[in-house]
Design an enzyme around this catalytic site. Structure first.
Site, mmCIF file in Angstrom:
data_model
loop_
_atom_site.group_PDB
_atom_site.id
_atom_site.type_symbol
_atom_site.label_atom_id
_atom_site.label_comp_id
_atom_site.label_asym_id
_atom_site.label_seq_id
_atom_site.Cartn_x
_atom_site.Cartn_y
_atom_site.Cartn_z
ATOM 1 N N LYS A 193 1.385 -1.417 -0.388
ATOM 2 C CA LYS A 193 0.330 0.148 -0.367
ATOM 3 C C LYS A 193 0.889 0.978 -0.361
ATOM 4 O O LYS A 193 2.195 0.991 0.370
ATOM 5 C CB LYS A 193 -0.951 0.409 1.100
ATOM 6 C CG LYS A 193 -1.923 -1.293 0.846
ATOM 7 C CD LYS A 193 -3.207 -1.316 2.284
ATOM 8 C CE LYS A 193 -4.234 -2.016 1.961
ATOM 9 N NZ LYS A 193 -5.178 -2.301 3.292
ATOM 10 N N ARG A 234 2.643 -6.026 9.815
ATOM 11 C CA ARG A 234 1.411 -5.244 10.042
ATOM 12 C C ARG A 234 2.509 -4.941 11.204
ATOM 13 O O ARG A 234 2.357 -3.255 11.628
ATOM 14 C CB ARG A 234 0.419 -5.471 9.998
ATOM 15 C CG ARG A 234 -0.415 -5.388 8.494
ATOM 16 C CD ARG A 234 -1.701 -5.761 8.987
ATOM 17 N NE ARG A 234 -2.476 -5.178 7.666
ATOM 18 C CZ ARG A 234 -3.835 -6.529 6.803
ATOM 19 N NH1 ARG A 234 -4.108 -7.205 8.097
ATOM 20 N NH2 ARG A 234 -4.360 -5.898 5.529
ATOM 21 N N TYR A 252 -12.504 -2.174 -3.652
ATOM 22 C CA TYR A 252 -13.093 -2.631 -2.402
ATOM 23 C C TYR A 252 -14.617 -2.566 -2.925
ATOM 24 O O TYR A 252 -15.653 -1.657 -1.576
ATOM 25 C CB TYR A 252 -12.874 -1.152 -1.866
ATOM 26 C CG TYR A 252 -11.343 -1.721 -1.231
ATOM 27 C CD1 TYR A 252 -10.256 -2.470 -0.366
ATOM 28 C CD2 TYR A 252 -10.093 -1.151 -1.693
ATOM 29 C CE1 TYR A 252 -9.828 -2.695 0.003
ATOM 30 C CE2 TYR A 252 -8.717 -1.202 -0.938
ATOM 31 C CZ TYR A 252 -8.142 -1.738 -0.043
ATOM 32 O OH TYR A 252 -7.296 -2.683 0.309
ATOM 33 N N THR A 302 -5.657 -6.319 10.967
ATOM 34 C CA THR A 302 -5.913 -6.137 9.568
ATOM 35 C C THR A 302 -5.874 -4.326 11.070
ATOM 36 O O THR A 302 -4.594 -3.981 9.932
ATOM 37 C CB THR A 302 -7.354 -5.344 10.204
ATOM 38 O OG1 THR A 302 -7.937 -6.745 9.345
ATOM 39 C CG2 THR A 302 -7.744 -4.371 8.869
ATOM 40 N N HIS A 333 -2.359 -5.579 1.294
ATOM 41 C CA HIS A 333 -3.900 -5.421 1.605
ATOM 42 C C HIS A 333 -3.188 -7.021 0.860
ATOM 43 O O HIS A 333 -2.638 -7.753 0.389
ATOM 44 C CB HIS A 333 -4.662 -5.124 0.501
ATOM 45 C CG HIS A 333 -5.691 -6.094 -0.038
ATOM 46 N ND1 HIS A 333 -6.269 -6.497 0.777
ATOM 47 C CD2 HIS A 333 -5.915 -7.774 -0.904
ATOM 48 C CE1 HIS A 333 -7.822 -7.592 0.398
ATOM 49 N NE2 HIS A 333 -7.142 -8.086 -1.214
ATOM 50 N N PHE A 369 -15.768 3.993 6.453
ATOM 51 C CA PHE A 369 -14.106 4.176 6.185
ATOM 52 C C PHE A 369 -13.988 3.752 4.627
ATOM 53 O O PHE A 369 -12.371 4.566 4.462
ATOM 54 C CB PHE A 369 -13.491 3.160 6.839
ATOM 55 C CG PHE A 369 -13.768 1.760 6.785
ATOM 56 C CD1 PHE A 369 -13.350 1.285 5.550
ATOM 57 C CD2 PHE A 369 -13.933 0.731 8.184
ATOM 58 C CE1 PHE A 369 -13.048 0.174 4.658
ATOM 59 C CE2 PHE A 369 -14.506 -0.406 7.670
ATOM 60 C CZ PHE A 369 -13.664 -0.871 6.151
ATOM 61 N N GLU A 398 -9.928 -11.205 -7.969
ATOM 62 C CA GLU A 398 -8.906 -9.763 -7.119
ATOM 63 C C GLU A 398 -7.684 -9.662 -8.429
ATOM 64 O O GLU A 398 -6.941 -8.917 -8.746
ATOM 65 C CB GLU A 398 -8.308 -9.576 -6.579
ATOM 66 C CG GLU A 398 -9.859 -9.692 -5.197
ATOM 67 C CD GLU A 398 -9.142 -9.622 -4.002
ATOM 68 O OE1 GLU A 398 -9.656 -9.000 -2.783
ATOM 69 O OE2 GLU A 398 -7.890 -9.745 -3.251
ATOM 70 N N ARG A 423 -1.920 -14.632 4.295
ATOM 71 C CA ARG A 423 -2.788 -13.802 5.829
ATOM 72 C C ARG A 423 -1.960 -13.845 7.371
ATOM 73 O O ARG A 423 -1.620 -13.643 8.312
ATOM 74 C CB ARG A 423 -3.953 -14.549 5.756
ATOM 75 C CG ARG A 423 -5.273 -14.183 4.761
ATOM 76 C CD ARG A 423 -6.285 -14.664 4.650
ATOM 77 N NE ARG A 423 -6.923 -14.203 6.088
ATOM 78 C CZ ARG A 423 -7.767 -13.158 5.891
ATOM 79 N NH1 ARG A 423 -7.151 -12.406 5.062
ATOM 80 N NH2 ARG A 423 -8.359 -12.559 7.311
ATOM 81 N N ASN A 470 -1.968 0.098 7.129
ATOM 82 C CA ASN A 470 -1.079 -0.824 7.512
ATOM 83 C C ASN A 470 -0.833 -1.617 5.864
ATOM 84 O O ASN A 470 -1.133 -2.976 6.253
ATOM 85 C CB ASN A 470 -2.655 -1.591 7.738
ATOM 86 C CG ASN A 470 -3.443 -2.687 6.956
ATOM 87 O OD1 ASN A 470 -3.053 -2.257 5.301
ATOM 88 N ND2 ASN A 470 -4.741 -2.911 7.070
HETATM 89 P P1 CMP Z 1 -7.736 -4.445 3.611
HETATM 90 O O1 CMP Z 1 -7.447 -5.902 4.173
HETATM 91 O O2 CMP Z 1 -7.132 -3.803 2.410
HETATM 92 O O3 CMP Z 1 -9.577 -4.621 3.429
HETATM 93 C C1 CMP Z 1 -10.112 -3.539 3.518
HETATM 94 C C2 CMP Z 1 -9.157 -1.949 4.068
HETATM 95 O O4 CMP Z 1 -10.287 -0.745 4.629
HETATM 96 C C3 CMP Z 1 -8.155 -2.836 5.166
HETATM 97 O O5 CMP Z 1 -7.813 -3.796 4.614
HETATM 98 C C4 CMP Z 1 -8.130 -1.404 6.096
HETATM 99 O O6 CMP Z 1 -6.936 -0.807 5.952
HETATM 100 C C5 CMP Z 1 -9.500 -0.775 5.590
HETATM 101 N N1 CMP Z 1 -9.115 0.257 6.615
HETATM 102 C C6 CMP Z 1 -9.961 1.179 7.060
HETATM 103 N N2 CMP Z 1 -10.767 1.028 8.750
HETATM 104 C C7 CMP Z 1 -11.170 0.345 8.869
HETATM 105 C C8 CMP Z 1 -11.568 -0.447 9.658
HETATM 106 N N3 CMP Z 1 -12.024 0.518 10.660
HETATM 107 N N4 CMP Z 1 -12.314 -2.133 9.680
HETATM 108 C C9 CMP Z 1 -11.370 -2.401 8.918
HETATM 109 N N5 CMP Z 1 -10.825 -2.046 8.523
HETATM 110 C C10 CMP Z 1 -10.363 -1.047 7.721
#
Ligand code: CMP
Length: 139
Positions: free
Chosen positions: A10, A103, A50, A92, A116, A58, A127, A86, A113
């Site tokens: 990212k 992370r 997304y 996350t 992905h 968010f 994807e 994962r 973070n």
């Molecule tokens: P990702 O795996 O890319 O999928 C969705 C993304 O939303 C997640 O990682 C986070 O980086 C982002 N995100 C931002 N805010 C939140 C939140 N409150 N809860 C979950 N994901 C969030």
């Protein structure tokens, strides 16, 4: 079985020059990069990618963040690739991630973070197809 998953390095990570550091952690976890490209995501692309999060509070910030700088999209191959990826990514929210995960060691926040990764083999296929043509993947 040897399977594939989809990964994004990212903007917070590319901005801090951590493309190599992230990739090294993926490789050390037993994953092989079989496709990779650095791109600037458009707003349309990020919203499409997304799409499942469209109703989440968010969503808009997430799209803005993911288009705030270059990302590196990758296809990773390995034994049980989705789970392996994962595990090395960690939770996350970096605050909840285990030591030694990408992370925990590198990420800045739940939004920034660093990586992905696909959450299932079904989504990995979707994807991968979203960003790569078959001939761009060389196993
Ligand atoms: P990702 O795996 O890319 O999928 C969705 C993304 O939303 C997640 O990682 C986070 O980086 C982002 N995100 C931002 N805010 C939140 C939140 N409150 N809860 C979950 N994901 C969030």
């Amino acid at each position: 079985a040897i399977t594939r998953t989809f990964s994004i390095i990212k903007p917070d990570a590319t901005r801090r020059n951590l493309t190599g550091a992230v990739t090294k952690m993926l490789e050390e976890a037993g994953l092989r990069v079989v496709a990779s490209k650095r791109i600037q995501m458009s707003r349309e692309q990020a919203e499409g990618f997304y799409g499942v999060h469209k109703e989440r509070p968010f969503f808009n910030d997430l799209v803005t963040f993911m288009t705030s700088g270059p990302v590196v999209v990758q296809v990773l191959e390995g034994e049980d690739a989705v789970k392996r990826n994962r595990d090395i990514m960690g939770a996350t929210n970096p605050e909840n991630a285990e030591p030694g995960t990408i992370r925990k060691e590198l990420a800045e926040s739940i939004e920034a973070n660093s990586v992905h990764g696909s959450d299932s083999e079904e989504n990995a296929k979707i994807e991968i197809d979203f960003f790569f043509k078959p001939e761009e993947i060389v196993g």
